[in-house]
Write a protein that holds these residues in place. Structure first.
Motif, PDB file in Angstrom:
ATOM      1  N   ALA A 170      50.315  25.353  33.009  1.00 33.85           N
ATOM      2  CA  ALA A 170      51.308  26.205  33.971  1.00 33.85           C
ATOM      3  C   ALA A 170      50.464  26.767  35.161  1.00 33.85           C
ATOM      4  O   ALA A 170      50.578  27.647  35.940  1.00 33.85           O
ATOM      5  N   GLY A 171      49.698  25.591  35.692  1.00 35.28           N
ATOM      6  CA  GLY A 171      49.126  25.672  37.114  1.00 35.28           C
ATOM      7  C   GLY A 171      47.943  26.499  37.317  1.00 35.28           C
ATOM      8  O   GLY A 171      47.682  27.258  38.151  1.00 35.28           O
ATOM      9  N   ALA A 172      46.967  25.954  36.317  1.00 37.15           N
ATOM     10  CA  ALA A 172      45.554  26.808  36.577  1.00 37.15           C
ATOM     11  C   ALA A 172      44.488  25.603  36.535  1.00 37.15           C
ATOM     12  O   ALA A 172      44.200  24.785  35.523  1.00 37.15           O
ATOM     13  N   GLY A 187      47.653  29.485  23.613  1.00 40.98           N
ATOM     14  CA  GLY A 187      48.755  30.562  23.713  1.00 40.98           C
ATOM     15  C   GLY A 187      48.255  31.998  24.060  1.00 40.98           C
ATOM     16  O   GLY A 187      48.884  32.662  24.151  1.00 40.98           O
ATOM     17  N   VAL A 188      46.693  31.728  24.327  1.00 41.04           N
ATOM     18  CA  VAL A 188      46.223  33.010  24.741  1.00 41.04           C
ATOM     19  C   VAL A 188      45.678  32.999  26.312  1.00 41.04           C
ATOM     20  O   VAL A 188      45.646  31.770  26.846  1.00 41.04           O
ATOM     21  N   ARG A 189      45.191  34.017  26.807  1.00 39.06           N
ATOM     22  CA  ARG A 189      44.704  33.877  28.185  1.00 39.06           C
ATOM     23  C   ARG A 189      43.494  32.867  28.310  1.00 39.06           C
ATOM     24  O   ARG A 189      42.557  32.877  27.491  1.00 39.06           O
ATOM     25  N   PRO A 190      43.804  31.810  29.064  1.00 43.69           N
ATOM     26  CA  PRO A 190      42.695  30.911  29.132  1.00 43.69           C
ATOM     27  C   PRO A 190      41.376  30.823  29.665  1.00 43.69           C
ATOM     28  O   PRO A 190      40.872  30.099  30.602  1.00 43.69           O
TER      29      PRO A 190
ATOM     30  N   GLU B  59      50.279  38.843  29.043  1.00 44.16           N
ATOM     31  CA  GLU B  59      48.820  38.544  29.331  1.00 44.16           C
ATOM     32  C   GLU B  59      48.828  37.132  29.628  1.00 44.16           C
ATOM     33  O   GLU B  59      48.114  36.914  30.603  1.00 44.16           O
ATOM     34  N   VAL B  60      49.628  36.397  29.276  1.00 47.06           N
ATOM     35  CA  VAL B  60      49.650  34.788  29.729  1.00 47.06           C
ATOM     36  C   VAL B  60      50.489  34.718  30.758  1.00 47.06           C
ATOM     37  O   VAL B  60      50.091  33.847  31.684  1.00 47.06           O
ATOM     38  N   SER B  62      50.995  36.603  33.250  1.00 42.65           N
ATOM     39  CA  SER B  62      50.368  37.286  34.398  1.00 42.65           C
ATOM     40  C   SER B  62      49.091  36.354  34.962  1.00 42.65           C
ATOM     41  O   SER B  62      48.776  36.456  35.975  1.00 42.65           O
ATOM     42  N   PHE B  63      48.820  35.383  33.904  1.00 48.63           N
ATOM     43  CA  PHE B  63      47.525  34.549  34.356  1.00 48.63           C
ATOM     44  C   PHE B  63      48.251  33.103  35.348  1.00 48.63           C
ATOM     45  O   PHE B  63      47.208  33.019  36.307  1.00 48.63           O
ATOM     46  N   TYR B  64      49.233  32.757  35.134  1.00 50.70           N
ATOM     47  CA  TYR B  64      49.451  31.517  35.515  1.00 50.70           C
ATOM     48  C   TYR B  64      50.350  31.297  36.610  1.00 50.70           C
ATOM     49  O   TYR B  64      51.388  31.869  36.739  1.00 50.70           O
TER      50      TYR B  64
END
Lengths: 440, 154
Positions: A170-172, A187-190, B59-60, B62-64
């Motif tokens: 998703a764009g990171a 599916g956790v903060r990458p 949490e997810v 707000s990251f991407y």
């Protein structure tokens, strides 16, 4: 040197009508290698072949692919996973996108062979969501491969089972870092993970996992078809193979060109790329994606495109994203552009990178806007020194390498702006002297 | 409420993984495709489908950058601002769009038609300048070509 011509291996089928379909791929002998490997080889033999081929990862770090595969613990009772890294986001790099759009089955055949070699029965092909066309093409190709019995249960009567799934980012940029990619899939903060444990031992869902770049995997069917010796004989003997070189910036014919390693960078620019645009002079080249150290025009004339030569000039081939800049480029602007990228893409996990990268943007912005302060260049180097090598992943290093090399090799451009600011009285308060609270 | 077709798509996605949570990013992209953006209610529903909390979803989200937690226009434009594009017409393309649409970075036109965003490298550096319109890539763009694209997007 005679004029360069491309030697197409990975890109051999690019541009053919319907090159992305199974029918087209099979008409060119596609999947025959996979089916024959399943019948005639042992997994260890495949790993040995790839090791002997000298293939190095094409994602940027350049680690031996066969060696990486061999780190999966023998006899593990856990499932083993393959993740294909198609998050391609390194500025200057646009080769994996061409593979997934123009020859997705080549990649999928590589996935099949790789999974057999490492003992994986599930593979995830991770593509950034901005690759709409690539997602459609790979998605359709996976369906075709299942329908033809090339994926699924008991492939070709070999008893080998394999499921292949497409996974979307998703764009990171950070998700191209292999452990961040694992967290992205979970599916956790990458955030990148600390190593060890290395993914080959404890990766996706806590299981042994191999993460390989798209172009790396696309090489595998060719190596298994033509043999390790063939591959080891391509290009430079210490860094063999055929690579997709992505050339962008101020050349007449930017694009992706496939050449064996070891060719002259200047010849690539002057030959296949048609020379500099509008007859301007070359100023510098960032040779391996934005995270590599810049080469001046004088250095460009002397280098060949292989790891040993790039090491000698203290740069790197990275992802083969070659950004060519002409004399019209303001190097303060250029490095500010890049630092904005790293500041935006820093995941925020480690303090030096999270705080340092936007700070660098702030300082470079004031230099660019004629408000640089006399001590700013030392401050930049000090911040960079506190970032490089002090974080979980290599993003901060990737920011510092172009920064420091550009600042070192083009220091006069930075100094001239700072001197002009001092003369005009535009420079702000000296750093280190804090304005009283509430003064802003 | 999430449409039933979207719910079944998300449930199907969970079957690709040993843990349902792994379907989170693809599920959110699917929801965003259908609903335009990811409001609190949507995030909560996706969370319950995957058996996690709304906070874990947030949490997810707000990251991407490509997951929107605020409403966007009917069409979203992402202009690449990274070095190769910047050096080959990207800067001028950005200025053209800002003045044509009358918005700044992240802004949505008053008629709700367009949201203008910048993007970091779109992996199309050899065909600069580049933008995505509703996630589809357009390359080697002249200002006239961009104007045409915008006209076609109602």
């Amino acid at each position: 040197m005679s004029a360069l011509t491309e030697s197409r291996v990975i890109s051999a089928r690019f541009g053919k009508p319907q090159s992305w379909t199974l029918a087209s791929y099979r008409a060119d002998g596609g999947y025959e290698t996979f089916l024959s490997v399943l019948k005639t080889k042992k997994p260890d033999e495949v790993i040995a072949e790839v090791k002997a081929s000298g293939l190095k990862g094409r994602g940027g770090a350049g680690f031996s692919t066969g060696m990486k595969w061999s780190f999966v613990p023998k006899g593990t009772t856990k499932p083993v996973y393959l993740c294909v890294n198609g998050d391609e986001s390194e500025p200057g790099t646009f080769k994996d996108r061409q593979i997934v759009e123009m020859d997705p089955h080549q990649l999928l055949e590589g996935v099949g062979i790789t999974c057999f070699a490492i003992g994986a029965h599930t593979a995830y092909v991770y593509l950034r969501c901005e690759f709409a066309e690539g997602l459609r093409k790979v998605g359709a190709a996976i369906k075709e491969a299942y329908a033809a019995g090339l994926f699924g249960k008991n492939i070709g009567g070999s008893g080998f089972d394999l499921d292949v799934h497409l996974h979307m980012g998703a764009g990171a940029y950070i998700c191209g870092e292999e452990t961040s990619l694992l967290n992205s899939i979970e599916g956790v903060r990458p955030y990148p993970r600390n190593k060890p444990p290395f993914p080959a031992v404890e990766g996706l869902f806590g299981c042994p996992t191999i993460i390989n770049n798209v172009e790396t995997i696309a090489n595998i069917p060719h190596i298994m078809k033509r043999g390790a010796a063939w591959h080891a004989g391509l290009g430079h003997k210490e860094d063999p193979g055929s690579r997709l070189w992505c050339v962008s910036g101020h050349v007449n014919k930017p694009g992706v060109y496939e050449l064996e390693t070891g060719y002259s960078l200047q010849a690539l620019i002057d030959g296949l790329c048609g020379g500099m645009r509008r007859g301007k002079k070359l100023k510098c080249v960032i040779p391996g994606g934005s995270s590599s150290r810049v080469l001046t025009a004088d250095e460009v004339r002397t280098v060949t495109m292989d790891v040993p030569c790039m090491k000698r000039v203290n740069s790197s081939l990275g992802s083969a994203g070659i950004i060519v800049l002409d004399e019209s480029v303001d190097m303060v602007d250029a490095v500010l552009n890049l630092m904005k990228f790293y500041a935006h893409e820093s995941c925020g996990q480690c303090t030096p990178c999270r705080e340092g990268s936007p700070w660098l943007v702030k300082i470079l912005s004031r230099i660019a806007h004629g408000q640089g302060r006399p001590q700013d260049l030392e401050l930049i180097l000090d911040i960079a020194d506190n970032m490089e090598g002090r974080t979980v992943c290599a993003l901060a290093d990737g920011a510092c390498w172009p920064l420091i090399s550009i600042l070192t090799k083009f220091r006069h451009e930075f100094q001239a702006k700072i001197d002009a600011a001092a003369r005009s009285g535009a420079a702000g308060a000296p750093t280190g002297v804090r304005a009283p609270a509430g003064a802003h | 409420m999430l449409p039933e077709t979207l719910k079944s798509e998300i449930v199907e996605l969970t079957s690709h993984y040993p843990h349902a949570r792994a379907a989170l990013v693809p599920a959110l992209r699917a929801a965003q495709r259908d609903l335009g953006w990811l409001g609190k209610e949507t995030q909560t529903e996706v969370a319950s489908l995957l058996g996690i909390t709304a906070l874990e979803v947030h949490e997810v989200v707000s990251f991407y950058p490509m997951l929107y937690d605020k409403p966007v226009g009917r069409h979203v434009i992402h202009v690449c601002r990274t070095l190769s594009c910047d050096a080959c017409g990207g800067k001028e393309l950005w200025k053209h769009l800002e003045s044509k649409l009358g918005v700044t970075r992240g802004g949505t036109t008053a008629d709700g038609r367009f949201t203008l965003m910048s993007a970091e490298c779109l992996a199309s550096c050899g065909t600069a300048p580049v933008l995505l319109l509703d996630n589809e890539r357009h390359e080697n763009l002249s200002h006239a070509q961009v104007d045409k694209l915008l006209e076609a997007a109602r």
